[in-house]
Design a protein around this motif. Sequence first.
Motif, PDB file in Angstrom:
ATOM      1  N   GLN A   1       0.459  -1.462  -0.166  1.00 26.21           N
ATOM      2  CA  GLN A   1      -0.418   0.298   0.037  1.00 26.21           C
ATOM      3  C   GLN A   1       1.162   1.079   0.209  1.00 26.21           C
ATOM      4  OE1 GLN A   1      -2.928   0.237   0.069  1.00 26.21           O
ATOM      5  NE2 GLN A   1      -3.720  -2.669  -0.115  1.00 26.21           N
TER       6      GLN A   1
ATOM      7  N   ARG B   1       1.103  -0.841  -5.424  1.00 28.33           N
ATOM      8  CA  ARG B   1       0.832  -0.031  -5.263  1.00 28.33           C
ATOM      9  C   ARG B   1       1.537   1.481  -4.675  1.00 28.33           C
ATOM     10  NH1 ARG B   1      -2.717  -3.515  -2.832  1.00 28.33           N
ATOM     11  NH2 ARG B   1      -3.652  -4.658  -4.661  1.00 28.33           N
TER      12      ARG B   1
ATOM     13  N   ASP C   1      -0.351   5.472  -5.704  1.00 29.69           N
ATOM     14  CA  ASP C   1      -0.782   7.049  -5.642  1.00 29.69           C
ATOM     15  C   ASP C   1      -1.214   8.222  -7.030  1.00 29.69           C
ATOM     16  OD1 ASP C   1      -0.089   7.956  -4.018  1.00 29.69           O
ATOM     17  OD2 ASP C   1      -1.344   7.531  -2.779  1.00 29.69           O
ATOM     18  N   GLU C   2      -1.965   8.954  -6.861  1.00 29.46           N
ATOM     19  CA  GLU C   2      -1.805   9.971  -7.955  1.00 29.46           C
ATOM     20  C   GLU C   2      -0.495  10.147  -6.978  1.00 29.46           C
ATOM     21  OE1 GLU C   2      -5.230  11.764  -9.106  1.00 29.46           O
ATOM     22  OE2 GLU C   2      -6.022  10.502  -9.343  1.00 29.46           O
TER      23      GLU C   2
ATOM     24  N   LYS D   1       2.030   7.658   3.062  1.00 25.81           N
ATOM     25  CA  LYS D   1       1.438   8.437   2.845  1.00 25.81           C
ATOM     26  C   LYS D   1       2.775   9.814   2.741  1.00 25.81           C
ATOM     27  CE  LYS D   1      -1.078  12.069   5.173  1.00 25.81           C
ATOM     28  NZ  LYS D   1      -1.747  12.537   6.272  1.00 25.81           N
TER      29      LYS D   1
END
Length: 258
Positions: A57, A78, A80-81, A60
């Motif tokens: 994952q 993975r 994220d944007e 942040k």
Amino acid sequence: MTERWLIVGTDERMKLLAKELTDNQRTVYYKCTNKWDDALNKAALEFHPTILVLPIQPLKIEVAELFGINQVLIFAGRLDEQWNENLRNTKPVYYLQNEAFIWKNAALTAEGFLAHIYQQRVSVQRKKIIITGFGRVAKILALFLSRMHADIHIAVNSETQCAEAIAYGYTGIHLDKKNQCTADMIINTIPDAWLTKEYTQFIECPIYDIASAPGCLKELTLSQYELLPALPGKYFPQAAAKIMYETMLELIRRERNA
């Protein structure tokens, strides 16, 4: 040149991966955190990694810019944007897209589910079990459970997957509000929020969610619902780390031979 590996993540498998990788040819630094902050920027600048391993994952990001990882080989599960924007000039290697890793991790996920319910003293023999989805994890889990004489029903949206489930010897049903049945438990493997209050019969039994985020609940709160993320790292961290270790080295070999 000695490889310098920076491994980041709170999952115990990441810590064990760092231990597995450490030898005379590699210097390995492990950082137990779920965020990329100023401290991690500082660590990367001081350590100068040649290889960065990120958890499944995305972390942040709590800084305006990522330091110390230019021209670094990056392994990620993975992203994220926000990560994609920060790494727009870098091409990460996604180990979660590697077929060997996916299948081995799926097997550990299925085994981890069994470990979890056995820990709860829940038996599966002769139970009617609905598995939603029929991807890799669902296929292996259905195999395990059927060998323990569970009555397996596969609920899917895809006509192809429904036919495939029937060909495997399971009961195939379409995942539809109007086509429901009762069961002793439901195991969700679909990484999508699809379970609404309209699925009246489905929400009457225990629901175990082993899919990736966001889980299957949609505008619902159920006391019998249990989200079970990262089962391989929780129950079999050593084996999960070994899978990552083998995958990383194979991917590096391919990169160098490309």
